[in-house]
Design a protein around this motif. Structure first.
Motif, PDB file in Angstrom:
ATOM      1  N   GLU A 232       0.995  -1.375  -0.144  1.00 13.07           N
ATOM      2  CA  GLU A 232       0.277   0.256   0.080  1.00 13.07           C
ATOM      3  C   GLU A 232       0.854   1.468   0.384  1.00 13.07           C
ATOM      4  OE1 GLU A 232      -3.979   0.626   2.334  1.00 13.07           O
ATOM      5  OE2 GLU A 232      -2.502   1.850   3.491  1.00 13.07           O
ATOM      6  N   THR A 233       0.421   1.970  -0.706  1.00 13.43           N
ATOM      7  CA  THR A 233       1.233   3.312  -1.084  1.00 13.43           C
ATOM      8  C   THR A 233       0.232   4.294  -0.589  1.00 13.43           C
ATOM      9  OG1 THR A 233       0.983   3.521  -3.265  1.00 13.43           O
ATOM     10  CG2 THR A 233       2.797   2.744  -2.719  1.00 13.43           C
ATOM     11  N   GLU A 234      -1.127   4.449  -0.671  1.00 17.44           N
ATOM     12  CA  GLU A 234      -1.874   5.064  -0.070  1.00 17.44           C
ATOM     13  C   GLU A 234      -1.962   5.342   0.771  1.00 17.44           C
ATOM     14  OE1 GLU A 234      -6.660   6.151  -2.162  1.00 17.44           O
ATOM     15  OE2 GLU A 234      -5.400   3.640  -3.487  1.00 17.44           O
ATOM     16  N   VAL A 235      -2.812   6.407   1.406  1.00 16.81           N
ATOM     17  CA  VAL A 235      -3.325   6.651   2.681  1.00 16.81           C
ATOM     18  C   VAL A 235      -4.779   6.147   2.500  1.00 16.81           C
ATOM     19  CG1 VAL A 235      -3.394   8.232   5.384  1.00 16.81           C
ATOM     20  CG2 VAL A 235      -1.661   7.857   3.655  1.00 16.81           C
ATOM     21  N   THR A 236      -5.179   5.306   2.615  1.00 15.81           N
ATOM     22  CA  THR A 236      -6.964   5.097   3.331  1.00 15.81           C
ATOM     23  C   THR A 236      -7.437   5.674   3.572  1.00 15.81           C
ATOM     24  OG1 THR A 236      -6.241   3.036   3.348  1.00 15.81           O
ATOM     25  CG2 THR A 236      -6.446   3.385   1.319  1.00 15.81           C
ATOM     26  N   LYS A 333      -7.733  13.002   8.604  1.00 18.58           N
ATOM     27  CA  LYS A 333      -8.581  13.709   7.632  1.00 18.58           C
ATOM     28  C   LYS A 333      -8.967  15.233   7.473  1.00 18.58           C
ATOM     29  CE  LYS A 333     -10.509  12.258   3.112  1.00 18.58           C
ATOM     30  NZ  LYS A 333     -10.204  11.353   2.585  1.00 18.58           N
TER      31      LYS A 333
END
Length: 351
Positions: A232-236, A333
């Motif tokens: 995983e690279t995207e911050v979900t 977020k």
């Protein structure tokens, strides 16, 4: 809900829909409700249950009690990839030739897990738990399992690869039925609910029925942890996904919900509101805890669970920390918390 037979394991919900209580071994949830939907080409299953001999026996006996057989199954619609839902899908397909349908995001998880070297999952989990501040005593069993090669016993390592894609918004290929897929990420990236757009057999007010999987349950708040992906690279933002998905389901106005655990229920809109309020209260409570910097592990230790932290089993603690992380992601977020620069392991504080 009308009991049919098979020692209270098979129930009729009317309108050509039945459920079978398929046991989950050594799990407090007890069972998965596998739904059998009649179609013009034969029965279709919504989920299949855990891959275990006793679960298989219960599923096949339930189908026999419904005057059909596992060999008659036309298709399998999987709400999400977890082993208590997808576990027996491959065995059912082998026995019947049925197709298996799943959302592409969860199919990607099944494919990645099947193709990965068995130790990848434990290596990833150990690294993640180290990063969030887990103590050595918690890491020790994982390291021991890795060293001993006790890896192929983990559930879900060789789950069946689906051969059809569930496309959100589209009707599934169930001849004679109107079953529409609704993408409801949160519990997993590819979780789907299934809206049976047909008149309720008991004429209950509302718009049809909803097979809700683990998204909407009558008395349990579903686990919302991080989407686990070693690459995983995207911050979900799984909690944000879940809350948005809840509101989407609430707007449907369904007459009845057919969940994968517990029991069928009405009042979907009220239950959605309860869950939205629950998570807002939890986020507010976490902000109070984050008045001083805490690692995700320390936050999980201080959160309110269904039992004291000292009584939570090893595996469930890892799940609890993942849920703490998903709430932290949401707070960050929203601009209500932030990571403390230079902390190792990383700590978070309310802002």
């Amino acid at each position: 809900m009308t009991q049919v037979t098979q020692a209270a394991q098979v129930f009729g919900h009317g309108g050509g829909v039945h459920s079978i209580k398929v046991p989950i071994p050594d799990n407090p949830l007890g069972h998965t409700l596998v739904y059998v939907v009649d179609t013009d080409r034969g029965p279709v299953l919504v989920d299949t249950g855990w891959d275990d001999p006793a679960s298989w026996d219960t599923l096949t006996a339930g189908l026999t009690a419904l005057a059909t057989s596992v060999t008659d199954i036309h298709g399998i619609v999987v709400t999400h990839h977890h082993p208590d839902h997808h576990g027996l899908s491959g065995q059912v397909r082998e026995a019947s030739g049925a197709w298996i349908a799943m959302h592409a995001a969860d199919t990607a998880i099944v494919r990645r897990t099947r193709e990965a070297e068995p130790g990848t999952w434990l290596d990833y989990l150990t690294r993640k738990l180290t990063d969030v501040g887990a103590p050595e005593a918690h890491l020790a069993p994982l390291l021991a399992a890795r060293e001993a090669g006790r890896l192929r016993t983990l559930p879900g390592l060789r789950s069946a690869l689906p051969d059809r894609e569930i496309v959100p918004g589209e009707l599934l290929d169930l001849p004679g039925r109107r079953l529409r897929a609704i993408w409801t990420p949160g519990h997993t990236p590819g979780h789907v609910c299934l809206h049976l757009e047909e008149r309720h057999p008991a004429d209950l007010p509302g718009h049809g029925r909803l097979f809700s999987g683990d998204h909407l349950l009558p008395g349990i708040s579903p686990h919302i942890g991080l989407y686990e992906d070693p690459d995983e690279t995207e911050v979900t933002d799984p909690l944000g996904d879940y809350l948005a998905s809840l509101e989407r389901i609430g707007r449907l106005g369904v007459a009845e919900v057919l969940p994968a655990h517990q029991h069928a229920f009405t009042g979907a809109g009220g239950r959605v509101r309860e869950l939205l309020d629950h998570h807002e209260e939890r986020l507010t409570g976490l902000l109070a805890l984050l008045a001083t910097p805490l690692t995700p592990w320390q936050l999980a230790e201080r959160m309110v669970w269904n039992r004291p932290w000292e009584q939570i089993p090893h595996g469930s603690r890892s799940i609890a920390v993942s849920e703490a992380e998903s709430h932290l992601r949401r707070l960050v977020k929203l601009g209500r918390a932030e990571a403390v620069g230079g902390s190792d392991p990383v700590t978070y504080i309310a802002v």
